[in-house]
Design a protein around this motif. Structure first.
Motif, PDB file in Angstrom:
ATOM      1  N   UNK A 190      34.025  21.510 -49.352  1.00  0.00           N
ATOM      2  CA  UNK A 190      34.583  20.300 -49.963  1.00  0.00           C
ATOM      3  C   UNK A 190      36.108  20.304 -49.967  1.00  0.00           C
ATOM      4  N   UNK A 191      36.717  21.360 -50.512  1.00  0.00           N
ATOM      5  CA  UNK A 191      38.181  21.402 -50.568  1.00  0.00           C
ATOM      6  C   UNK A 191      38.819  21.437 -49.181  1.00  0.00           C
ATOM      7  N   UNK A 192      38.325  22.282 -48.248  1.00  0.00           N
ATOM      8  CA  UNK A 192      38.915  22.260 -46.900  1.00  0.00           C
ATOM      9  C   UNK A 192      38.801  20.903 -46.216  1.00  0.00           C
ATOM     10  N   UNK A 193      37.697  20.195 -46.446  1.00  0.00           N
ATOM     11  CA  UNK A 193      37.531  18.868 -45.844  1.00  0.00           C
ATOM     12  C   UNK A 193      38.624  17.926 -46.330  1.00  0.00           C
ATOM     13  N   UNK A 194      38.895  17.944 -47.626  1.00  0.00           N
ATOM     14  CA  UNK A 194      39.920  17.059 -48.169  1.00  0.00           C
ATOM     15  C   UNK A 194      41.330  17.470 -47.725  1.00  0.00           C
ATOM     16  N   UNK A 195      41.548  18.771 -47.567  1.00  0.00           N
ATOM     17  CA  UNK A 195      42.845  19.233 -47.046  1.00  0.00           C
ATOM     18  C   UNK A 195      43.026  18.760 -45.596  1.00  0.00           C
ATOM     19  N   UNK A 196      41.964  18.837 -44.813  1.00  0.00           N
ATOM     20  CA  UNK A 196      42.030  18.386 -43.422  1.00  0.00           C
ATOM     21  C   UNK A 196      42.276  16.884 -43.347  1.00  0.00           C
ATOM     22  N   UNK A 197      41.694  16.149 -44.296  1.00  0.00           N
ATOM     23  CA  UNK A 197      41.901  14.706 -44.292  1.00  0.00           C
ATOM     24  C   UNK A 197      43.356  14.369 -44.621  1.00  0.00           C
ATOM     25  N   UNK A 198      43.938  15.083 -45.566  1.00  0.00           N
ATOM     26  CA  UNK A 198      45.358  14.883 -45.877  1.00  0.00           C
ATOM     27  C   UNK A 198      46.210  15.147 -44.642  1.00  0.00           C
ATOM     28  N   UNK A 199      45.910  16.250 -43.948  1.00  0.00           N
ATOM     29  CA  UNK A 199      46.694  16.614 -42.755  1.00  0.00           C
ATOM     30  C   UNK A 199      46.550  15.548 -41.667  1.00  0.00           C
ATOM     31  N   UNK A 200      45.330  15.039 -41.471  1.00  0.00           N
ATOM     32  CA  UNK A 200      45.127  14.028 -40.416  1.00  0.00           C
ATOM     33  C   UNK A 200      45.777  12.704 -40.801  1.00  0.00           C
ATOM     34  N   UNK A 201      45.731  12.330 -42.084  1.00  0.00           N
ATOM     35  CA  UNK A 201      46.378  11.091 -42.534  1.00  0.00           C
ATOM     36  C   UNK A 201      47.893  11.190 -42.396  1.00  0.00           C
TER      37      UNK A 201
END
Length: 374
Positions: A53-64
Protein backbone atom coordinates in the motif's frame (compact mmCIF):
# COMPACT_ATOMS: atom_id res chain seq x y z
CA UNK A 1 -45.61 -35.76 45.00
CA UNK A 2 -44.62 -38.21 42.31
CA UNK A 3 -45.43 -35.65 39.62
CA UNK A 4 -43.35 -33.01 41.43
CA UNK A 5 -40.37 -35.34 41.65
CA UNK A 6 -40.62 -36.20 37.97
CA UNK A 7 -40.82 -32.54 37.04
CA UNK A 8 -37.81 -31.73 39.22
CA UNK A 9 -35.85 -34.58 37.66
CA UNK A 10 -36.78 -33.40 34.18
CA UNK A 11 -35.67 -29.89 35.01
CA UNK A 12 -32.33 -31.16 36.34
CA UNK A 13 -31.77 -33.29 33.25
CA UNK A 14 -32.66 -30.34 31.00
CA UNK A 15 -30.29 -28.08 32.90
CA UNK A 16 -27.53 -30.67 32.69
CA UNK A 17 -28.02 -31.04 28.93
CA UNK A 18 -27.98 -27.27 28.53
CA UNK A 19 -24.72 -27.01 30.47
CA UNK A 20 -23.17 -29.78 28.39
CA UNK A 21 -24.26 -28.04 25.17
CA UNK A 22 -22.87 -24.73 26.36
CA UNK A 23 -19.59 -26.42 27.32
CA UNK A 24 -19.30 -28.09 23.90
CA UNK A 25 -20.04 -24.86 22.08
CA UNK A 26 -17.56 -22.98 24.24
CA UNK A 27 -14.91 -25.61 23.57
CA UNK A 28 -15.51 -25.39 19.82
CA UNK A 29 -15.42 -21.59 19.88
CA UNK A 30 -12.24 -21.63 21.97
CA UNK A 31 -10.67 -24.09 19.55
CA UNK A 32 -11.58 -21.91 16.56
CA UNK A 33 -10.23 -18.82 18.29
CA UNK A 34 -7.05 -20.62 19.21
CA UNK A 35 -6.59 -21.83 15.65
CA UNK A 36 -7.21 -18.34 14.25
CA UNK A 37 -4.71 -16.99 16.72
CA UNK A 38 -2.01 -19.17 15.20
CA UNK A 39 -2.06 -16.97 12.11
CA UNK A 40 -1.00 -13.40 12.83
CA UNK A 41 -3.54 -11.40 10.86
CA UNK A 42 -2.16 -8.15 12.21
CA UNK A 43 1.30 -9.06 10.89
CA UNK A 44 -0.28 -9.79 7.51
CA UNK A 45 -2.03 -6.40 7.40
CA UNK A 46 1.16 -4.67 8.52
CA UNK A 47 3.12 -6.45 5.80
CA UNK A 48 0.57 -5.48 3.15
CA UNK A 49 0.64 -1.87 4.34
CA UNK A 50 4.42 -1.62 4.35
CA UNK A 51 5.17 -3.62 1.20
CA UNK A 52 2.20 -2.91 -1.06
CA UNK A 53 0.00 0.00 0.00
CA UNK A 54 2.60 2.60 1.02
CA UNK A 55 5.00 1.86 -1.87
CA UNK A 56 2.11 2.12 -4.33
CA UNK A 57 1.23 5.59 -3.08
CA UNK A 58 4.89 6.66 -3.12
CA UNK A 59 5.15 5.48 -6.73
CA UNK A 60 2.02 7.42 -7.61
CA UNK A 61 3.48 10.61 -6.12
CA UNK A 62 6.67 10.07 -8.14
CA UNK A 63 4.75 9.46 -11.39
CA UNK A 64 2.48 12.49 -10.82
CA UNK A 65 5.55 14.67 -10.18
CA UNK A 66 7.14 13.34 -13.36
CA UNK A 67 3.97 14.11 -15.31
CA UNK A 68 3.91 17.68 -13.99
CA UNK A 69 7.57 18.09 -14.99
CA UNK A 70 6.94 16.87 -18.54
CA UNK A 71 3.83 19.03 -18.93
CA UNK A 72 5.88 22.03 -17.78
CA UNK A 73 8.53 21.18 -20.39
CA UNK A 74 5.85 21.00 -23.05
CA UNK A 75 4.29 24.24 -21.82
CA UNK A 76 7.67 25.98 -22.19
CA UNK A 77 8.66 24.44 -25.54
CA UNK A 78 5.31 23.77 -27.22
CA UNK A 79 6.76 21.12 -29.50
CA UNK A 80 5.68 17.61 -30.50
CA UNK A 81 8.60 15.84 -28.83
CA UNK A 82 7.74 17.21 -25.40
CA UNK A 83 4.05 16.62 -25.99
CA UNK A 84 4.81 12.96 -26.66
CA UNK A 85 6.84 12.78 -23.47
CA UNK A 86 3.95 14.32 -21.54
CA UNK A 87 1.61 11.72 -23.04
CA UNK A 88 3.94 8.90 -22.02
CA UNK A 89 4.20 10.34 -18.49
CA UNK A 90 0.40 10.52 -18.32
CA UNK A 91 0.13 6.83 -19.21
CA UNK A 92 2.64 5.86 -16.54
CA UNK A 93 0.72 7.90 -13.97
CA UNK A 94 -2.60 6.34 -15.01
CA UNK A 95 -1.14 2.83 -14.84
CA UNK A 96 0.25 3.47 -11.37
CA UNK A 97 -3.07 4.88 -10.20
CA UNK A 98 -4.86 1.73 -11.34
CA UNK A 99 -2.83 -0.21 -8.78
CA UNK A 100 -3.47 2.29 -5.97
CA UNK A 101 -7.18 2.75 -6.62
CA UNK A 102 -7.95 -0.52 -4.82
CA UNK A 103 -6.97 0.99 -1.48
CA UNK A 104 -10.02 3.14 -0.81
CA UNK A 105 -10.18 1.64 2.66
CA UNK A 106 -11.27 4.55 4.86
CA UNK A 107 -14.78 4.98 3.52
CA UNK A 108 -15.84 8.57 2.91
CA UNK A 109 -12.35 9.92 3.73
CA UNK A 110 -10.55 8.09 0.96
CA UNK A 111 -13.51 8.34 -1.42
CA UNK A 112 -13.13 12.14 -1.44
CA UNK A 113 -9.36 11.91 -1.95
CA UNK A 114 -9.73 9.34 -4.73
CA UNK A 115 -12.42 11.35 -6.54
CA UNK A 116 -10.11 14.36 -6.69
CA UNK A 117 -7.56 12.18 -8.45
CA UNK A 118 -9.63 10.06 -10.79
CA UNK A 119 -13.26 10.40 -11.74
CA UNK A 120 -14.80 10.06 -15.20
CA UNK A 121 -14.48 13.57 -16.67
CA UNK A 122 -17.49 15.51 -17.90
CA UNK A 123 -16.23 17.16 -21.03
CA UNK A 124 -19.11 19.61 -21.21
CA UNK A 125 -18.19 20.94 -17.77
CA UNK A 126 -14.53 21.14 -18.78
CA UNK A 127 -15.46 23.17 -21.83
CA UNK A 128 -17.72 25.39 -19.69
CA UNK A 129 -14.81 26.05 -17.34
CA UNK A 130 -12.54 26.88 -20.25
CA UNK A 131 -15.16 29.23 -21.69
CA UNK A 132 -15.59 31.02 -18.35
CA UNK A 133 -13.51 33.85 -16.93
CA UNK A 134 -12.51 31.91 -13.81
CA UNK A 135 -8.87 31.78 -12.80
CA UNK A 136 -7.34 28.43 -13.69
CA UNK A 137 -4.43 27.50 -11.45
CA UNK A 138 -3.41 24.42 -9.51
CA UNK A 139 -4.81 26.05 -6.39
CA UNK A 140 -8.11 27.18 -7.93
CA UNK A 141 -8.75 23.70 -9.29
CA UNK A 142 -8.82 22.41 -5.72
CA UNK A 143 -12.16 24.14 -5.37
CA UNK A 144 -13.60 22.72 -8.59
CA UNK A 145 -15.61 19.53 -8.95
CA UNK A 146 -13.91 16.19 -9.42
CA UNK A 147 -15.18 15.77 -12.99
CA UNK A 148 -13.08 18.68 -14.33
CA UNK A 149 -9.71 17.63 -12.91
CA UNK A 150 -7.54 14.63 -12.24
CA UNK A 151 -6.22 11.83 -14.41
CA UNK A 152 -9.23 11.73 -16.74
CA UNK A 153 -9.30 15.46 -17.42
CA UNK A 154 -5.59 15.43 -18.30
CA UNK A 155 -6.21 12.59 -20.73
CA UNK A 156 -8.97 14.64 -22.37
CA UNK A 157 -6.62 17.57 -23.02
CA UNK A 158 -3.57 15.53 -24.05
CA UNK A 159 -5.44 13.06 -26.27
CA UNK A 160 -8.41 15.09 -27.51
CA UNK A 161 -7.10 14.31 -30.99
CA UNK A 162 -5.25 11.14 -31.96
CA UNK A 163 -2.38 12.80 -33.78
CA UNK A 164 -0.04 14.75 -31.46
CA UNK A 165 0.42 17.39 -34.16
CA UNK A 166 -3.31 18.13 -34.03
CA UNK A 167 -3.25 18.46 -30.23
CA UNK A 168 -0.23 20.73 -30.49
CA UNK A 169 -2.07 22.94 -32.95
CA UNK A 170 -5.11 23.18 -30.65
CA UNK A 171 -3.04 24.10 -27.60
CA UNK A 172 -0.84 26.58 -29.44
CA UNK A 173 -3.95 28.44 -30.50
CA UNK A 174 -5.69 28.30 -27.13
CA UNK A 175 -3.61 29.73 -24.30
CA UNK A 176 -6.32 29.12 -21.72
CA UNK A 177 -6.50 25.43 -22.60
CA UNK A 178 -2.71 25.20 -22.40
CA UNK A 179 -2.75 26.88 -18.98
CA UNK A 180 -5.46 24.48 -17.90
CA UNK A 181 -3.28 21.50 -18.83
CA UNK A 182 -0.42 22.86 -16.76
CA UNK A 183 -2.71 23.58 -13.79
CA UNK A 184 -4.23 20.08 -14.03
CA UNK A 185 -0.83 18.39 -13.85
CA UNK A 186 0.30 20.53 -10.92
CA UNK A 187 -2.97 19.97 -9.07
CA UNK A 188 -2.71 16.20 -9.57
CA UNK A 189 0.77 16.23 -8.03
CA UNK A 190 -0.65 18.09 -5.02
CA UNK A 191 -3.53 15.64 -4.63
CA UNK A 192 -1.20 12.66 -4.97
CA UNK A 193 0.84 13.96 -2.04
CA UNK A 194 -2.30 14.56 -0.02
CA UNK A 195 -3.39 10.95 -0.49
CA UNK A 196 0.09 9.60 0.27
CA UNK A 197 0.29 11.72 3.42
CA UNK A 198 -3.09 10.40 4.55
CA UNK A 199 -1.41 6.99 4.98
CA UNK A 200 1.84 8.19 6.58
CA UNK A 201 2.45 8.35 10.36
CA UNK A 202 3.31 12.04 10.12
CA UNK A 203 0.10 12.70 8.19
CA UNK A 204 -3.28 11.05 8.68
CA UNK A 205 -1.60 7.83 9.89
CA UNK A 206 -4.29 5.70 8.33
CA UNK A 207 -1.80 2.82 8.09
CA UNK A 208 -1.94 2.38 11.86
CA UNK A 209 -5.68 2.93 11.95
CA UNK A 210 -6.16 0.29 9.27
CA UNK A 211 -3.98 -2.31 10.98
CA UNK A 212 -5.72 -1.99 14.36
CA UNK A 213 -9.13 -1.32 12.77
CA UNK A 214 -9.85 1.70 14.93
CA UNK A 215 -12.47 2.84 12.44
CA UNK A 216 -14.45 -0.35 13.01
CA UNK A 217 -14.59 -2.19 16.32
CA UNK A 218 -10.93 -2.84 17.11
CA UNK A 219 -11.20 -6.24 15.48
CA UNK A 220 -8.57 -7.25 12.96
CA UNK A 221 -11.21 -9.08 10.98
CA UNK A 222 -12.95 -5.78 10.28
CA UNK A 223 -9.90 -4.61 8.35
CA UNK A 224 -9.94 -7.83 6.35
CA UNK A 225 -13.60 -7.24 5.56
CA UNK A 226 -12.81 -3.76 4.27
CA UNK A 227 -9.86 -4.91 2.16
CA UNK A 228 -11.53 -7.96 0.65
CA UNK A 229 -14.73 -6.05 -0.11
CA UNK A 230 -12.72 -3.38 -1.96
CA UNK A 231 -10.85 -6.07 -3.84
CA UNK A 232 -14.10 -7.71 -4.95
CA UNK A 233 -15.69 -4.34 -5.80
CA UNK A 234 -12.73 -3.42 -8.01
CA UNK A 235 -12.95 -6.73 -9.89
CA UNK A 236 -16.69 -6.31 -10.40
CA UNK A 237 -16.27 -2.72 -11.57
CA UNK A 238 -13.54 -3.86 -13.95
CA UNK A 239 -15.77 -6.54 -15.48
CA UNK A 240 -18.90 -4.42 -15.62
CA UNK A 241 -17.65 -0.95 -16.59
CA UNK A 242 -14.27 -1.38 -18.26
CA UNK A 243 -15.09 -4.50 -20.28
CA UNK A 244 -18.81 -5.29 -20.25
CA UNK A 245 -20.05 -1.78 -21.02
CA UNK A 246 -17.70 -1.23 -24.00
CA UNK A 247 -18.75 -4.65 -25.32
CA UNK A 248 -22.36 -3.45 -25.26
CA UNK A 249 -23.65 -5.73 -22.49
CA UNK A 250 -26.00 -2.98 -21.32
CA UNK A 251 -26.86 -1.80 -24.83
CA UNK A 252 -28.37 -4.81 -26.55
CA UNK A 253 -24.98 -5.99 -27.73
CA UNK A 254 -24.12 -2.76 -29.53
CA UNK A 255 -20.51 -1.86 -28.60
CA UNK A 256 -19.91 1.40 -26.73
CA UNK A 257 -16.11 1.78 -26.82
CA UNK A 258 -16.31 5.39 -25.63
CA UNK A 259 -17.33 4.09 -22.20
CA UNK A 260 -13.97 2.37 -21.71
CA UNK A 261 -11.43 3.79 -19.33
CA UNK A 262 -8.54 5.16 -21.39
CA UNK A 263 -10.67 5.39 -24.53
CA UNK A 264 -9.08 8.61 -25.86
CA UNK A 265 -5.52 7.45 -25.25
CA UNK A 266 -6.13 3.93 -26.56
CA UNK A 267 -4.80 2.51 -23.31
CA UNK A 268 -7.89 0.67 -22.05
CA UNK A 269 -6.42 -2.84 -21.95
CA UNK A 270 -3.13 -1.61 -20.48
CA UNK A 271 -5.11 0.00 -17.67
CA UNK A 272 -7.13 -3.19 -17.21
CA UNK A 273 -3.96 -5.24 -16.91
CA UNK A 274 -2.45 -2.79 -14.43
CA UNK A 275 -5.52 -2.94 -12.20
CA UNK A 276 -5.41 -6.75 -12.23
CA UNK A 277 -1.71 -6.65 -11.36
CA UNK A 278 -2.48 -4.40 -8.39
CA UNK A 279 -5.21 -6.72 -7.13
CA UNK A 280 -2.95 -9.73 -7.58
CA UNK A 281 -0.18 -8.01 -5.62
CA UNK A 282 -2.59 -7.21 -2.79
CA UNK A 283 -3.59 -10.88 -2.67
CA UNK A 284 -0.13 -12.40 -2.77
CA UNK A 285 2.17 -9.67 -1.41
CA UNK A 286 5.06 -11.32 -3.24
CA UNK A 287 7.40 -8.37 -3.75
CA UNK A 288 9.75 -9.74 -1.09
CA UNK A 289 10.36 -13.20 0.36
CA UNK A 290 8.69 -14.04 3.64
CA UNK A 291 5.93 -11.42 3.41
CA UNK A 292 2.44 -12.44 4.46
CA UNK A 293 -0.47 -12.07 2.06
CA UNK A 294 -4.11 -13.10 1.87
CA UNK A 295 -3.01 -16.27 0.10
CA UNK A 296 -1.07 -17.31 3.21
CA UNK A 297 -4.15 -16.83 5.37
CA UNK A 298 -6.23 -18.81 2.88
CA UNK A 299 -3.72 -21.65 2.93
CA UNK A 300 -3.76 -21.64 6.73
CA UNK A 301 -7.54 -21.81 6.94
CA UNK A 302 -7.95 -24.48 4.26
CA UNK A 303 -4.86 -26.51 5.18
CA UNK A 304 -3.83 -26.55 1.50
CA UNK A 305 -3.11 -24.13 -1.32
CA UNK A 306 -5.86 -25.25 -3.72
CA UNK A 307 -7.87 -22.01 -3.70
CA UNK A 308 -4.76 -19.83 -3.78
CA UNK A 309 -3.58 -21.79 -6.82
CA UNK A 310 -7.00 -21.43 -8.47
CA UNK A 311 -6.76 -17.67 -8.00
CA UNK A 312 -3.22 -17.60 -9.36
CA UNK A 313 -4.37 -19.57 -12.40
CA UNK A 314 -7.33 -17.22 -12.82
CA UNK A 315 -5.03 -14.20 -13.01
CA UNK A 316 -2.76 -16.01 -15.48
CA UNK A 317 -5.74 -16.77 -17.73
CA UNK A 318 -6.89 -13.13 -17.58
CA UNK A 319 -3.43 -11.77 -18.41
CA UNK A 320 -3.09 -14.20 -21.31
CA UNK A 321 -6.51 -13.18 -22.64
CA UNK A 322 -5.52 -9.49 -22.49
CA UNK A 323 -2.24 -10.13 -24.29
CA UNK A 324 -4.06 -11.88 -27.15
CA UNK A 325 -5.95 -8.66 -27.96
CA UNK A 326 -3.34 -6.94 -30.13
CA UNK A 327 -5.34 -3.83 -31.05
CA UNK A 328 -6.89 -1.09 -28.89
CA UNK A 329 -10.11 -2.02 -27.11
CA UNK A 330 -12.08 0.58 -29.08
CA UNK A 331 -11.29 -1.37 -32.26
CA UNK A 332 -11.38 -4.81 -30.72
CA UNK A 333 -15.02 -4.58 -29.56
CA UNK A 334 -15.92 -4.32 -33.26
CA UNK A 335 -13.20 -6.33 -34.98
CA UNK A 336 -12.37 -9.00 -32.37
CA UNK A 337 -15.30 -9.08 -29.93
CA UNK A 338 -14.74 -12.76 -29.05
CA UNK A 339 -11.27 -11.95 -27.76
CA UNK A 340 -12.58 -9.08 -25.62
CA UNK A 341 -15.33 -11.39 -24.39
CA UNK A 342 -12.63 -13.85 -23.29
CA UNK A 343 -11.04 -11.13 -21.15
CA UNK A 344 -14.43 -10.27 -19.70
CA UNK A 345 -15.20 -13.91 -18.83
CA UNK A 346 -11.75 -14.37 -17.26
CA UNK A 347 -12.34 -11.39 -14.99
CA UNK A 348 -15.83 -12.65 -14.14
CA UNK A 349 -14.29 -15.94 -13.09
CA UNK A 350 -12.00 -14.03 -10.74
CA UNK A 351 -15.08 -12.30 -9.32
CA UNK A 352 -16.62 -15.69 -8.52
CA UNK A 353 -13.42 -17.02 -6.96
CA UNK A 354 -13.04 -13.98 -4.71
CA UNK A 355 -16.66 -13.09 -3.96
CA UNK A 356 -17.81 -16.64 -3.27
CA UNK A 357 -14.94 -19.03 -2.59
CA UNK A 358 -12.38 -16.73 -0.99
CA UNK A 359 -14.91 -14.67 0.96
CA UNK A 360 -16.47 -17.84 2.38
CA UNK A 361 -13.11 -19.30 3.39
CA UNK A 362 -12.06 -16.06 5.08
CA UNK A 363 -15.42 -15.62 6.76
CA UNK A 364 -15.88 -12.26 5.01
CA UNK A 365 -19.26 -10.56 4.81
CA UNK A 366 -19.70 -9.18 1.30
CA UNK A 367 -21.40 -5.85 1.93
CA UNK A 368 -22.55 -5.03 -1.60
CA UNK A 369 -24.34 -6.79 -4.41
CA UNK A 370 -23.63 -6.87 -8.13
CA UNK A 371 -24.90 -9.04 -10.93
CA UNK A 372 -21.41 -9.88 -12.19
CA UNK A 373 -20.20 -13.20 -10.89
CA UNK A 374 -23.40 -14.12 -9.03
Amino acid sequence: MITSAVQKRSLLIGLALTLVTVFILFSILSSVRAQAGEFDRRAMLTSLSENVILPCHEQFVASADDLATHVQSFYDSQDVANLQQARAAWLETALTWQKCELFSLAGFETMILHNRISKMPRTNLIEDLLASSKDITAESLSGEGSTVKGVGAIEYILFQETAPEDVLNILQNDARRLNYLLALSQNLAIEARGLRDFWLPEGGDYTSRFVVAEDASSSIKDSLNILVNELIANLEQLARDELGAPLGNDNGGEPQPELALGYLSGSSLQLTRSKLEGIQLALYNDQADGQLGLDDYLNFLTADDQLANQLANGFAVAFEAIDVVDIPLAQAVYEKPAKVEAVYEAVRELVVLTKVDMANQLGITVTFSDSDGD
